[in-house]
Design a protein around this motif. Structure first.
Motif, PDB file in Angstrom:
ATOM      1  N   GLU A 238     -14.922 -63.153  34.647  1.00 46.19           N
ATOM      2  CA  GLU A 238     -13.516 -63.242  34.263  1.00 46.19           C
ATOM      3  C   GLU A 238     -12.555 -63.031  35.429  1.00 46.19           C
ATOM      4  N   ARG A 239     -13.007 -62.355  36.488  1.00 45.47           N
ATOM      5  CA  ARG A 239     -12.155 -62.085  37.650  1.00 45.47           C
ATOM      6  C   ARG A 239     -12.950 -62.391  38.915  1.00 45.47           C
TER       7      ARG A 239
ATOM      8  N   VAL B 226     -13.254 -72.542  33.506  1.00 39.37           N
ATOM      9  CA  VAL B 226     -14.004 -71.648  32.607  1.00 39.37           C
ATOM     10  C   VAL B 226     -13.246 -70.336  32.397  1.00 39.37           C
ATOM     11  N   LYS B 227     -11.930 -70.392  32.619  1.00 37.72           N
ATOM     12  CA  LYS B 227     -11.047 -69.257  32.320  1.00 37.72           C
ATOM     13  C   LYS B 227     -11.415 -68.000  33.109  1.00 37.72           C
ATOM     14  N   CYS B 228     -11.824 -68.209  34.353  1.00 41.51           N
ATOM     15  CA  CYS B 228     -12.068 -67.086  35.258  1.00 41.51           C
ATOM     16  C   CYS B 228     -10.915 -67.053  36.255  1.00 41.51           C
ATOM     17  N   LYS B 229     -10.186 -65.956  36.290  1.00 40.43           N
ATOM     18  CA  LYS B 229      -8.992 -65.848  37.137  1.00 40.43           C
ATOM     19  C   LYS B 229      -9.379 -65.531  38.581  1.00 40.43           C
ATOM     20  N   THR B 230      -8.824 -66.278  39.509  1.00 38.93           N
ATOM     21  CA  THR B 230      -9.001 -65.981  40.934  1.00 38.93           C
ATOM     22  C   THR B 230      -7.973 -64.925  41.322  1.00 38.93           C
ATOM     23  N   VAL B 231      -8.431 -63.705  41.518  1.00 41.87           N
ATOM     24  CA  VAL B 231      -7.499 -62.605  41.795  1.00 41.87           C
ATOM     25  C   VAL B 231      -7.163 -62.512  43.284  1.00 41.87           C
ATOM     26  N   LEU B 232      -8.015 -63.076  44.146  1.00 38.12           N
ATOM     27  CA  LEU B 232      -7.756 -62.990  45.584  1.00 38.12           C
ATOM     28  C   LEU B 232      -8.597 -64.011  46.340  1.00 38.12           C
ATOM     29  N   MET B 233      -7.999 -64.587  47.378  1.00 41.26           N
ATOM     30  CA  MET B 233      -8.740 -65.319  48.397  1.00 41.26           C
ATOM     31  C   MET B 233      -8.643 -64.524  49.691  1.00 41.26           C
ATOM     32  N   THR B 234      -9.717 -64.467  50.434  1.00 45.64           N
ATOM     33  CA  THR B 234      -9.695 -63.762  51.713  1.00 45.64           C
ATOM     34  C   THR B 234     -10.020 -64.737  52.840  1.00 45.64           C
ATOM     35  N   THR B 235      -9.345 -64.582  53.972  1.00 48.23           N
ATOM     36  CA  THR B 235      -9.655 -65.373  55.158  1.00 48.23           C
ATOM     37  C   THR B 235      -9.436 -64.533  56.395  1.00 48.23           C
ATOM     38  N   GLU B 236     -10.289 -64.712  57.381  1.00 47.34           N
ATOM     39  CA  GLU B 236     -10.147 -63.967  58.627  1.00 47.34           C
ATOM     40  C   GLU B 236      -9.037 -64.518  59.507  1.00 47.34           C
ATOM     41  N   TYR B 237      -8.549 -65.706  59.175  1.00 50.53           N
ATOM     42  CA  TYR B 237      -7.544 -66.363  60.012  1.00 50.53           C
ATOM     43  C   TYR B 237      -6.126 -65.913  59.626  1.00 50.53           C
ATOM     44  N   PRO B 238      -5.152 -66.098  60.517  1.00 50.44           N
ATOM     45  CA  PRO B 238      -3.786 -65.656  60.215  1.00 50.44           C
ATOM     46  C   PRO B 238      -3.053 -66.547  59.234  1.00 50.44           C
ATOM     47  N   LYS B 239      -3.587 -67.736  58.950  1.00 50.75           N
ATOM     48  CA  LYS B 239      -2.999 -68.641  57.968  1.00 50.75           C
ATOM     49  C   LYS B 239      -4.083 -69.124  57.031  1.00 50.75           C
ATOM     50  N   ALA B 240      -3.669 -69.517  55.804  1.00 49.82           N
ATOM     51  CA  ALA B 240      -4.624 -70.165  54.909  1.00 49.82           C
ATOM     52  C   ALA B 240      -5.157 -71.416  55.586  1.00 49.82           C
ATOM     53  N   ASP B 241      -6.460 -71.674  55.441  1.00 43.58           N
ATOM     54  CA  ASP B 241      -7.112 -72.746  56.191  1.00 43.58           C
ATOM     55  C   ASP B 241      -6.794 -74.125  55.630  1.00 43.58           C
ATOM     56  N   ALA B 242      -6.482 -74.210  54.347  1.00 51.39           N
ATOM     57  CA  ALA B 242      -6.275 -75.507  53.704  1.00 51.39           C
ATOM     58  C   ALA B 242      -4.935 -76.106  54.112  1.00 51.39           C
ATOM     59  N   TYR B 243      -4.795 -77.409  53.894  1.00 55.44           N
ATOM     60  CA  TYR B 243      -3.514 -78.072  54.105  1.00 55.44           C
ATOM     61  C   TYR B 243      -2.457 -77.420  53.217  1.00 55.44           C
ATOM     62  N   ARG B 244      -1.230 -77.332  53.716  1.00 55.41           N
ATOM     63  CA  ARG B 244      -0.150 -76.710  52.946  1.00 55.41           C
ATOM     64  C   ARG B 244       0.064 -77.402  51.603  1.00 55.41           C
ATOM     65  N   LEU B 245      -0.243 -78.721  51.570  1.00 58.41           N
ATOM     66  CA  LEU B 245      -0.126 -79.474  50.328  1.00 58.41           C
ATOM     67  C   LEU B 245      -0.984 -78.868  49.228  1.00 58.41           C
ATOM     68  N   PHE B 246      -2.114 -78.242  49.645  1.00 56.97           N
ATOM     69  CA  PHE B 246      -3.005 -77.632  48.663  1.00 56.97           C
ATOM     70  C   PHE B 246      -2.716 -76.147  48.491  1.00 56.97           C
ATOM     71  N   SER B 247      -2.554 -75.427  49.615  1.00 53.63           N
ATOM     72  CA  SER B 247      -2.458 -73.972  49.511  1.00 53.63           C
ATOM     73  C   SER B 247      -1.142 -73.525  48.889  1.00 53.63           C
TER      74      SER B 247
ATOM     75  N   LEU C   1       0.777 -71.018  43.484  1.00 55.33           N
ATOM     76  CA  LEU C   1       1.616 -70.981  42.286  1.00 55.33           C
ATOM     77  C   LEU C   1       0.797 -71.320  41.045  1.00 55.33           C
ATOM     78  N   PHE C   2      -0.021 -72.378  41.135  1.00 57.50           N
ATOM     79  CA  PHE C   2      -0.759 -72.855  39.963  1.00 57.50           C
ATOM     80  C   PHE C   2      -1.786 -71.836  39.481  1.00 57.50           C
ATOM     81  N   PHE C   3      -2.476 -71.201  40.437  1.00 58.65           N
ATOM     82  CA  PHE C   3      -3.532 -70.266  40.056  1.00 58.65           C
ATOM     83  C   PHE C   3      -3.050 -68.815  40.039  1.00 58.65           C
TER      84      PHE C   3
END
Length: 418
Positions: free
Chosen positions: A160-161, A181-202, A207-209
């Protein structure tokens, strides 16, 4: 009926039925004399997209914006309509000759002797043991591929979490599967100073998740058994640690090529990326063995991998006509902050690489990089690019930079201006 002792003799053997392998099959089947045979160890051809039940596929190669299963189905249909033969549940176990392999299938073993072999085995995420994450061995730890197999193919449940390790494109793909499957993503972790994905996605993803992305952090311990109960997160800069409650941990990214067959064949392997070393025509050092897709650039988007399959067709046809590369190649290596570059071999009379791009992996974020090509320590070409080099995604550089090479002047490196 047992197939033991059977020998198949296609003109072209493609090992792997993901996007690159299927696209290569569709391009080659109408153009070669004899059979194009595709071997796939899974029960259904299509690779990772077939269990990535969300949109975002087919943009560069099909001009579409479709979900993964539909994308995989179209690739399968195109390959079979072109005349290629696809065998599923077919695992290549070892080599029986220079371009000959032994294959195990449910009804027995066969040998396949081909004139050309194309390795399209893709890449996989490193599991927990390879990432050296300490702690308890509780239930609820998955890679993205394992998660999506459970959710989209087997229609199973997880917790669930969830905490997602990584913040790149595939990490948001994992978040979409968790939401399914109604499992909430409570946190993403990354060692980098910015999210790795394209800004279009991150950006929209947060907001969506409703998900927070903790940059400059890492998982130092997984807590709980027999089921996961939480993870310990460390801030890399301050050393401060905290516990995040969760019952699911998703390990994303940190890709490694499925290179076992390439190694066994004696194909040269890049010591950093662990990918087969190829030239712009996607040839390995073994005559008649080509390599394509995400086993060369772990990992790029599915449509880019598929375009490798389209590009290799011309080179395979030329090989079957008797054409061979002329002259010794120059090596192309990556300077920090780049980790690897593909292709890593350059020949004066070779065509441009697929999509006229060099593909690199960066260990640091550089917003507007000035890329330089050096030969014998001297800068021979430079180009300012208006897209960032960022960890967690492939960085693309126009191959026109190579036009300044002196083909009699030794190895070449690619890096950034000081």
């Amino acid at each position: 009926m047992s197939t033991n002792g059977t020998v198949l003799t296609p003109t072209v053997l493609i090992i792997g039925a993901g996007p690159s392998g299927l696209r290569a099959a569709a391009e080659l089947a109408p153009r070669v004399s004899g059979e194009v045979l595709v071997l796939e160890r899974e029960g259904v051809a299509g690779g990772i997209p077939r269990h990535s039940d969300h949109p975002g596929y087919g943009i560069r190669d099909m001009g579409k914006f479709i979900d993964g299963p539909k994308y995989a189905r179209i690739l399968r249909e195109q390959a079979t309509a072109a005349g290629a033969k696809i065998l599923t549940n077919a695992t290549v176990t070892d080599w029986a000759g220079e371009r000959s392999v032994n294959v195990t299938m449910p009804d027995g073993r066969v040998r396949v002797d081909a004139k050309v072999v194309i390795l399209a085995t893709g890449a996989r995420e490193r599991p927990r043991p390879a990432r050296l994450i300490p702690g308890d061995r509780g239930k609820g730890i998955y890679t993205t591929g394992h998660l999506q197999n459970i959710v989209h193919l087997k229609h199973g449940k997880v917790g669930e979490r969830a905490v997602i390790v990584g913040a790149e494109l595939v990490s948001w793909s994992a978040a979409m599967s968790l939401k399914h499957v109604k499992c909430k993503t409570v946190l993403m972790t990354t060692e980098y100073p910015k999210a790795d994905a394209y800004r279009l996605f991150s950006g929209p993803g947060k907001l969506f998740f409703g998900t927070k992305v903790a940059t400059r952090t890492r998982v130092t311990r997984i807590i709980g058994k027999p089921n996961v109960q939480g993870v310990e997160i460390e801030n890399i800069d301050t050393g401060q640690r905290r516990i995040v409650d969760c019952d699911t941990v998703i390990l994303t990214g940190d890709w490694i090529p499925d290179n076992e067959l390439a190694r066994a064949a004696g194909v040269d392997i890049d010591p950093v990326s662990k990918s087969p070393v190829v030239d712009a025509a996607l040839r390995t050092n073994k005559s008649g063995i080509f390599a394509i897709g995400n086993m060369l650039h772990p990992v790029d988007t599915a449509d880019v991998a598929a375009l490798d399959g389209a590009a290799v067709a011309e080179h395979v046809v030329n090989y079957l006509r008797g054409e061979r590369p002329a002259g010794a190649p120059l090596s192309l290596t990556a300077d920090a902050p780049f980790r690897w570059v593909a292709p890593a071999l350059l020949r004066q009379h070779d065509p441009a690489p697929p999509r006229r791009r060099l593909l690199l992996w960066s260990d640091t974020y550089v917003p507007f990089p000035e890329v330089v090509l050096r030969q014998n320590g001297a800068v021979i070409a430079r180009k300012r690019l208006w897209w960032p080099a960022a960890p967690g995604r492939v960085f693309r550089v126009p191959s026109s930079l190579l036009s300044q090479i002196n083909w009699n002047d030794g190895a070449v490196t690619i890096g950034l201006a000081n």
